[in-house]
Motif scaffolding. Structure first.
Motif, PDB file in Angstrom:
ATOM      1  N   VAL A 176       0.850  -1.194   0.000  1.00 40.30           N
ATOM      2  CA  VAL A 176       0.000   0.000   0.000  1.00 40.30           C
ATOM      3  C   VAL A 176       0.882   1.240   0.000  1.00 40.30           C
ATOM      4  O   VAL A 176       1.807   1.353   0.801  1.00 40.30           O
ATOM      5  N   LEU A 177       0.595   2.156  -0.903  1.00 42.97           N
ATOM      6  CA  LEU A 177       1.375   3.390  -0.990  1.00 42.97           C
ATOM      7  C   LEU A 177       1.160   4.239   0.258  1.00 42.97           C
ATOM      8  O   LEU A 177       0.031   4.534   0.636  1.00 42.97           O
ATOM      9  N   LYS A 178       2.242   4.621   0.925  1.00 45.88           N
ATOM     10  CA  LYS A 178       2.166   5.439   2.130  1.00 45.88           C
ATOM     11  C   LYS A 178       2.624   6.873   1.881  1.00 45.88           C
ATOM     12  O   LYS A 178       1.992   7.820   2.299  1.00 45.88           O
ATOM     13  N   VAL A 179       3.734   7.011   1.172  1.00 48.02           N
ATOM     14  CA  VAL A 179       4.315   8.341   0.949  1.00 48.02           C
ATOM     15  C   VAL A 179       4.717   8.487  -0.511  1.00 48.02           C
ATOM     16  O   VAL A 179       5.346   7.592  -1.084  1.00 48.02           O
ATOM     17  N   ALA A 180       4.340   9.604  -1.116  1.00 45.62           N
ATOM     18  CA  ALA A 180       4.767   9.926  -2.476  1.00 45.62           C
ATOM     19  C   ALA A 180       5.291  11.352  -2.498  1.00 45.62           C
ATOM     20  O   ALA A 180       4.696  12.246  -1.889  1.00 45.62           O
ATOM     21  N   CYS A 181       6.404  11.550  -3.153  1.00 43.70           N
ATOM     22  CA  CYS A 181       6.982  12.887  -3.323  1.00 43.70           C
ATOM     23  C   CYS A 181       6.941  13.213  -4.819  1.00 43.70           C
ATOM     24  O   CYS A 181       7.566  12.499  -5.609  1.00 43.70           O
ATOM     25  N   MET A 193       0.468  18.060  -9.004  1.00 41.56           N
ATOM     26  CA  MET A 193      -0.801  17.897  -8.315  1.00 41.56           C
ATOM     27  C   MET A 193      -1.803  18.891  -8.896  1.00 41.56           C
ATOM     28  O   MET A 193      -1.512  20.075  -9.001  1.00 41.56           O
ATOM     29  N   THR A 194      -2.973  18.409  -9.260  1.00 40.80           N
ATOM     30  CA  THR A 194      -3.998  19.288  -9.826  1.00 40.80           C
ATOM     31  C   THR A 194      -5.110  19.588  -8.832  1.00 40.80           C
ATOM     32  O   THR A 194      -5.711  20.656  -8.866  1.00 40.80           O
ATOM     33  N   GLU A 195      -5.399  18.646  -7.936  1.00 39.15           N
ATOM     34  CA  GLU A 195      -6.395  18.894  -6.895  1.00 39.15           C
ATOM     35  C   GLU A 195      -6.298  17.815  -5.822  1.00 39.15           C
ATOM     36  O   GLU A 195      -5.726  16.743  -6.028  1.00 39.15           O
ATOM     37  N   GLY A 196      -6.883  18.125  -4.656  1.00 37.94           N
ATOM     38  CA  GLY A 196      -6.867  17.164  -3.565  1.00 37.94           C
ATOM     39  C   GLY A 196      -8.101  16.277  -3.586  1.00 37.94           C
ATOM     40  O   GLY A 196      -9.130  16.624  -4.164  1.00 37.94           O
ATOM     41  N   ILE A 197      -7.975  15.117  -2.963  1.00 38.75           N
ATOM     42  CA  ILE A 197      -9.091  14.195  -2.785  1.00 38.75           C
ATOM     43  C   ILE A 197      -9.447  14.205  -1.298  1.00 38.75           C
ATOM     44  O   ILE A 197      -8.580  13.941  -0.452  1.00 38.75           O
ATOM     45  N   PHE A 198     -10.692  14.508  -0.974  1.00 39.21           N
ATOM     46  CA  PHE A 198     -11.103  14.674   0.413  1.00 39.21           C
ATOM     47  C   PHE A 198     -12.101  13.593   0.821  1.00 39.21           C
ATOM     48  O   PHE A 198     -12.895  13.121  -0.001  1.00 39.21           O
ATOM     49  N   ASP A 199     -12.047  13.227   2.115  1.00 37.20           N
ATOM     50  CA  ASP A 199     -13.060  12.304   2.632  1.00 37.20           C
ATOM     51  C   ASP A 199     -14.269  13.101   3.125  1.00 37.20           C
ATOM     52  O   ASP A 199     -14.321  14.336   2.976  1.00 37.20           O
ATOM     53  N   ALA A 200     -15.230  12.418   3.714  1.00 39.55           N
ATOM     54  CA  ALA A 200     -16.461  13.076   4.138  1.00 39.55           C
ATOM     55  C   ALA A 200     -16.227  14.139   5.210  1.00 39.55           C
ATOM     56  O   ALA A 200     -17.008  15.086   5.346  1.00 39.55           O
ATOM     57  N   ALA A 201     -15.137  13.978   5.968  1.00 45.73           N
ATOM     58  CA  ALA A 201     -14.845  14.936   7.034  1.00 45.73           C
ATOM     59  C   ALA A 201     -14.016  16.121   6.537  1.00 45.73           C
ATOM     60  O   ALA A 201     -13.658  17.005   7.317  1.00 45.73           O
ATOM     61  N   LYS A 207     -10.999  15.827   5.197  1.00 45.03           N
ATOM     62  CA  LYS A 207      -9.570  15.534   5.331  1.00 45.03           C
ATOM     63  C   LYS A 207      -9.004  15.075   3.992  1.00 45.03           C
ATOM     64  O   LYS A 207      -9.641  14.294   3.270  1.00 45.03           O
ATOM     65  N   VAL A 208      -7.821  15.565   3.663  1.00 50.41           N
ATOM     66  CA  VAL A 208      -7.176  15.157   2.410  1.00 50.41           C
ATOM     67  C   VAL A 208      -6.690  13.717   2.545  1.00 50.41           C
ATOM     68  O   VAL A 208      -5.949  13.382   3.467  1.00 50.41           O
ATOM     69  N   VAL A 209      -7.124  12.858   1.646  1.00 49.55           N
ATOM     70  CA  VAL A 209      -6.715  11.453   1.681  1.00 49.55           C
ATOM     71  C   VAL A 209      -5.937  11.056   0.428  1.00 49.55           C
ATOM     72  O   VAL A 209      -5.482   9.920   0.296  1.00 49.55           O
ATOM     73  N   GLY A 210      -5.779  11.992  -0.490  1.00 47.57           N
ATOM     74  CA  GLY A 210      -5.032  11.707  -1.706  1.00 47.57           C
ATOM     75  C   GLY A 210      -5.019  12.920  -2.618  1.00 47.57           C
ATOM     76  O   GLY A 210      -5.548  13.986  -2.272  1.00 47.57           O
ATOM     77  N   VAL A 211      -4.393  12.787  -3.765  1.00 41.93           N
ATOM     78  CA  VAL A 211      -4.351  13.881  -4.735  1.00 41.93           C
ATOM     79  C   VAL A 211      -4.584  13.347  -6.140  1.00 41.93           C
ATOM     80  O   VAL A 211      -4.364  12.161  -6.414  1.00 41.93           O
ATOM     81  N   LYS A 212      -5.056  14.226  -6.994  1.00 43.28           N
ATOM     82  CA  LYS A 212      -5.097  13.939  -8.416  1.00 43.28           C
ATOM     83  C   LYS A 212      -3.888  14.636  -9.034  1.00 43.28           C
ATOM     84  O   LYS A 212      -3.594  15.785  -8.708  1.00 43.28           O
ATOM     85  N   ALA A 213      -3.188  13.929  -9.887  1.00 47.71           N
ATOM     86  CA  ALA A 213      -1.943  14.459 -10.427  1.00 47.71           C
ATOM     87  C   ALA A 213      -1.889  14.283 -11.931  1.00 47.71           C
ATOM     88  O   ALA A 213      -2.535  13.410 -12.506  1.00 47.71           O
ATOM     89  N   LEU A 214      -1.116  15.160 -12.558  1.00 44.80           N
ATOM     90  CA  LEU A 214      -0.947  15.149 -14.016  1.00 44.80           C
ATOM     91  C   LEU A 214       0.492  14.831 -14.366  1.00 44.80           C
ATOM     92  O   LEU A 214       1.424  15.457 -13.849  1.00 44.80           O
ATOM     93  N   ASP A 215       0.685  13.840 -15.220  1.00 44.95           N
ATOM     94  CA  ASP A 215       2.010  13.547 -15.764  1.00 44.95           C
ATOM     95  C   ASP A 215       2.265  14.585 -16.856  1.00 44.95           C
ATOM     96  O   ASP A 215       1.619  14.563 -17.918  1.00 44.95           O
TER      97      ASP A 215
END
Length: 209
Positions: free
Chosen positions: A1-6, A185-193, A195-203
């Motif tokens: 499972v991916l934990k950290v991405a730079c 990074m183009t935008e964040g992915i948020f949960d119901a609360a 909180k940022v749980v991921g990002v959408k990114a562009l190659d």
């Protein structure tokens, strides 16, 4: 499972690093501005806030000294000390720096101030010193036309920040992080609360998202 991405939208260290002084600045300007605020009328009108603000700024400067010390100790192949020379052409400056009359005497106070600055690093930096007018003019011919009183010299750290950036990225990859440049990074992915749980990114090379 991916934990950290730079991710980096361009080359690593291609943005601020490409236009910086490379200094590991320990914050002498912040120390001066905080001191000016501490000894202003604000100390009488808002004593608790003034002292608290000074403590916050002073703590930040002290932490910068500790971080600078750590970097120059742990990354000796990427860092070095740089002398900063302050030439003075008069003993009294007016209007005073930082808007406080006490700073008008900085040409006289500078050696003591720089020794205090050395002390914030537990004197692990090269010692600040005074350079006489004769030596100053010999080393800096452009000062010959000025009535130099003396020069005060103190030291700041400097590093190859592009290589430091790469070293951090490679260390992260060695510890299991995924790193990629030319990914934006183009935008964040948020949960119901919210909180940022991921990002959408562009190659930025292939255009894939």
């Amino acid at each position: 499972v991916l934990k950290v991405a730079c991710i980096e939208r361009g080359d690593f260290a291609s943005e601020t690093s490409s236009r910086s002084t490379k200094l590991i600045w320990a914050g002498i300007k912040y120390l001066a501005s905080a001191s000016a605020a501490l000894i202003s009328w604000n100390l009488l009108t808002s004593p608790f806030k003034t002292v608290n603000d000074f403590y916050g700024e002073f703590s930040m400067v002290f932490q910068c000294h500790q971080e600078r010390k750590y970097m120059l100790d742990k990354q000796r192949h990427l860092t070095n000390w740089v002398p900063i020379v302050c030439p003075f052409t008069e003993w009294h400056i007016w209007p005073p720096p930082f808007g406080h009359w006490l700073f008008s005497f900085f040409p006289i106070l500078a050696p003591a101030v720089f020794k205090f600055y050395d002390g914030l690093s537990q004197f692990t930096c090269p010692p600040s010193f005074i350079m006489g007018k004769k030596e100053a003019r010999a080393k800096f011919p452009q000062l010959n036309e000025k009535d130099i009183k003396y020069c005060a010299v103190f030291y700041e750290g400097q590093h190859n920040d592009a290589r430091t950036n790469l070293a951090i990225a490679l260390s992260a990859a060695e510890k299991g992080a995924d790193i990629a440049n030319y990914v934006e990074m183009t935008e964040g992915i948020f949960d119901a609360a919210g909180k940022v749980v991921g990002v959408k990114a562009l190659d930025r090379i292939t255009g894939d998202t």
